[in-house]
Design an enzyme around this catalytic site. Structure first.
Site, PDB file in Angstrom:
ATOM      1  N   ARG B 259       0.867  -1.186   0.000  1.00 26.48           N
ATOM      2  CA  ARG B 259       0.000   0.000   0.000  1.00 26.48           C
ATOM      3  C   ARG B 259       0.902   1.234   0.000  1.00 26.48           C
ATOM      4  NH1 ARG B 259      -2.704   1.016   5.464  1.00 26.48           N
ATOM      5  NH2 ARG B 259      -1.156   2.662   5.539  1.00 26.48           N
ATOM      6  N   HIS B 263      -3.893   4.490   4.412  1.00 28.88           N
ATOM      7  CA  HIS B 263      -5.059   3.612   4.339  1.00 28.88           C
ATOM      8  C   HIS B 263      -6.200   4.321   3.619  1.00 28.88           C
ATOM      9  CE1 HIS B 263      -8.481   1.179   5.425  1.00 28.88           C
ATOM     10  NE2 HIS B 263      -8.997   2.175   6.116  1.00 28.88           N
ATOM     11  N   TYR B 272       3.067   5.457  12.066  1.00 23.95           N
ATOM     12  CA  TYR B 272       3.320   4.051  12.409  1.00 23.95           C
ATOM     13  C   TYR B 272       4.237   3.315  11.435  1.00 23.95           C
ATOM     14  CZ  TYR B 272      -0.598   3.735   9.107  1.00 23.95           C
ATOM     15  OH  TYR B 272      -1.408   3.876   8.004  1.00 23.95           O
TER      16      TYR B 272
END
Lengths: 325, 372
Positions: B259, B263, B272
């Site tokens: 990815r 998100h 993160y």
């Protein structure tokens, strides 16, 4: 502080107070929660007590049951309330009933936190108002703070409660709701409603984000219509403060119940039935409901017409006061 | 079909193109050059759409968007191996910008979805693409139901269901995959392993050596494929489809990708994710990889690229302009709750219409504008 800051602050305090309190769920540790409600907990309390789980709501709630039976105090998070349905068998069939089905051997001092309600144009299943579904699970307590101070006081009480609590936080209010929050120990008992505004002509009964809608309506009623409206924030639906509801309705003789969920068999219906049973002879007019419609929560372009607003509450209050449509 | 899924079901990642696209490391799929060029154009379109939906969200004109950047080959490659006339595709939510093979309506409808218009909730018949799914993994049992139905009806199609590494932790995945094995149903379980479920990395999602390895417990093959290799995606999905339509049963396909974006537009990976991790994938871009291969064969060029980007921008602009121009009746959320509304809904709708100063009778044609 804002409501989400109050949640975060309270989680810190409760984890500090009781080493058995555990926080877990999707993205709660490293990311601090998608709303930052759990921000900083991982750094302060470590990875044994603050845990990112795999993406599976059923196992989040199911493990909370087992942890609680061994004496821990789980505070799991469901990231958005529509995903609680993927854990419903664990919530309704297990979490709510462990005390009952173990004949009192095991309690479940679990506090399930989740955002509640809509109003911010989220994707599907992120804006649900499922409070009535949880009320229909005897064994669960159902708590919905409307202010930052109550978010602290009610969350601390929920975490210390011996029974499982669905702690539903107003999604729209996470950053919009801001008020003074006591720094030290602050407990608001479960089962005590809050008369946030007194009034003589009609009582507006609400919970969660709809309390603010009711307050706005009360201000309009006073300023533009000369109607004195009281606002009662129920705070907890289970246990329900029947005494406060009855006292308020006996005082005004009129009531409007405001909620966000679809109208049919919503919790507003329970409030109306309770008024009919307990305060019928005080009523001057039929009790009115203002709520969501009997449809799934709508897409972004349409939600402003779905979620109750002050104008709808004003109209309903004037109707029960016999002052026009 | 040259690829043997039973033999491929190992821990190795199946690949046709070398990582930089300069060489073939396995036999290419048995498809026409035109079809591969179409996959390339579709990937370019998806990348352009990705940037457009991202900026529309930032401008406050579109809703939360889940980027596809880096995963274009998974979707466009798989779609190229499917039969839009007979197969079903069940997306999660990143896929629709790369499903043009199933019709131009897919992108047009997805623009409405991003706009928050109720007509964005379904791809119009006869497009065999299910609505996007927000409740992760919930679409996987639906895929099995569709596949089961096709078999009962004697139809030749398969159901290809997309879901992520995160969704594979949900019960719905295990329940559906287990039952699919029992039924031997024609389902392709396409697990898009992009490394992250919002902030949760793979090692926090599963302790299994791979997602494909889980197929062993269901009694059907699992295969790992390089999801940034469009040709490998075509080969593997074609082989799995062939197996399914000839009665061989389901296949679990793990597409290994990354990815490259957040998100969604509401997420910030800096909180993160180590920046080196993303940087390590930049050299494996699926579009550059196929482009190099096609250019080496004289099937693509800088001009073709510019042309494809311009066509993509025009298609997306047209889809978005249409979405923004499409009005909706404010009471449209009463449509399609039931085939016929309940008496209370009729009352509620009249109350809303009166409140908004509309004729209390909704009449006909005031719905969601679907089919327009």
């Amino acid at each position: 502080m804002t409501l989400v800051e109050a949640i975060n602050h309270t989680l810190h305090q409760e984890m500090e107070r009781d080493g058995k309190v555990l926080v877990f769920g999707q993205d709660v540790a490293r990311n601090g929660g998608v709303f930052r409600a759990t921000d900083g907990l991982l750094d302060r309390f470590g990875g044994r007590r603050v845990v990112d789980t795999p993406l599976a709501e059923g196992v989040i709630i199911g493990t909370a049951v087992g942890l609680a039976a061994e004496g821990f105090v789980p505070v799991p998070e469901i990231q958005f309330l529509g995903f609680a349905w993927q854990a419903f068998h664990q919530i309704a069939g297990q979490l709510a009933r462990l005390r009952y089905r173990s004949d009192g051997r095991f309690g479940c001092p679990v506090t399930v936190r989740a955002p509640f309600g809509g109003g911010v144009r989220t994707p599907e299943l992120h804006s649900e108002a499922l409070e009535a579904q949880f009320v229909q699970c005897p064994g669960l307590k159902v708590v919905l703070p409307a202010s930052a101070a109550d978010a602290k006081g009610l969350l601390a009480s929920a975490i210390r409660d011996p029974d499982p609590v669905m702690f539903l936080e107003p999604l729209k209010g996470y950053r919009l709701v801001k008020d003074d929050v006591p720094e030290g120990e602050h407990l608001v008992p479960l089962g005590k409603a809050n008369a946030v505004r007194t009034g003589d002509d009609v009582t507006l009964i609400a919970w969660s984000a709809q309390v603010e809608v009711a307050r706005k309506a009360a201000a309009v009623l006073a300023a533009e219509h000369g109607v004195s409206a009281g606002v009662l924030d129920l705070r907890t639906l289970v246990p329900l403060d029947i005494e406060a509801i009855v006292a308020a309705v006996e005082h005004t003789g009129r009531a409007v119940v405001v909620s966000e969920a679809p109208q049919s068999a919503g919790f507003a219906a329970e409030v109306v039935a309770t008024i009919c049973e307990e305060a019928f002879y005080s009523l001057e007019a039929p009790v009115a409901r203002v709520g969501g419609y009997d449809v799934p929560y709508p897409v972004g372009m349409l939600e402003e017409h779905y979620v109750p607003d002050a104008a709808r509450v004003v109209a309903a209050a004037l109707r029960v006061c016999g002052e026009g449509a | 079909m040259s690829l043997d899924l039973e033999l491929a079901a190992a821990e190795t990642v199946y690949r046709v193109l070398s990582e930089d696209g300069s060489a073939l490391v396995a036999e290419p799929p048995d498809v026409r050059d035109d079809d591969v060029v179409a996959v390339m154009a579709e990937m370019v379109k998806a990348r352009v759409a990705n940037g457009r939906f991202f900026s529309l969200q930032r401008q406050g004109r579109a809703g939360t968007y889940a980027p596809i950047e880096g995963q274009e080959a998974v979707v466009a490659g798989a779609a190229a191996a499917l039969d839009p006339a007979h197969d079903w595709v069940l997306p999660q939510y990143r896929e629709p910008v790369a499903l043009g093979r199933f019709g131009p309506e897919v992108l047009r409808t997805y623009a409405l979805y991003q706009r928050g218009h109720p007509a964005g909730g379904h791809f119009p018949a006869p497009v065999r693409v299910f609505p996007v799914q927000i409740s992760l993994a919930a679409q996987i049992p639906h895929a099995l139901g569709l596949a089961w139905a096709m078999r009962l009806k004697g139809e030749p199609g398969v159901a290809c269901v997309f879901f992520g590494d995160g969704a594979s932790s949900e019960g719905d995945f295990y329940e559906a995959a287990n039952f699919a094995g029992v039924l031997g149903a024609p389902v392709l379980f396409l697990c898009v392993n992009n490394g992250w479920a919002i902030s949760t990395p793979l090692h926090s999602q599963t302790a299994a050596t791979s997602f494909a390895a889980k197929a062993a417990a269901f009694g059907f093959p699992g295969v790992r494929v390089d999801g940034n290799d469009a040709l490998a995606m075509i080969s593997v999905v074609a082989a799995a489809r062939e197996r399914a339509v000839t009665g061989g049963g389901p296949t679990l396909i793990e597409a290994v990708t990354f990815r490259m974006g957040p998100h969604t537009t509401a997420d910030d990976p800096k909180r993160y994710q180590a920046p080196e991790e993303r940087a390590g994938w930049e050299g494996r871009d699926p579009i550059l990889r196929l482009r190099r291969h096609l250019e080496g064969r004289g099937l693509w060029s800088a001009e073709r690229q510019a042309e494809a980007e311009a066509l993509a921008a025009a298609e997306i602009d047209a889809a978005w302009d249409r979405a923004e121009a499409m009005t909706v009746s404010p009471d449209a959320f009463f449509d399609h709750v039931y085939a016929e509304p309940t008496p209370r809904m009729v009352t509620q709708r009249a109350e809303l219409r009166a409140r908004l100063g509309l004729d209390p009778d909704p009449g006909t044609g005031t719905g969601t504008g679907t089919g327009a």
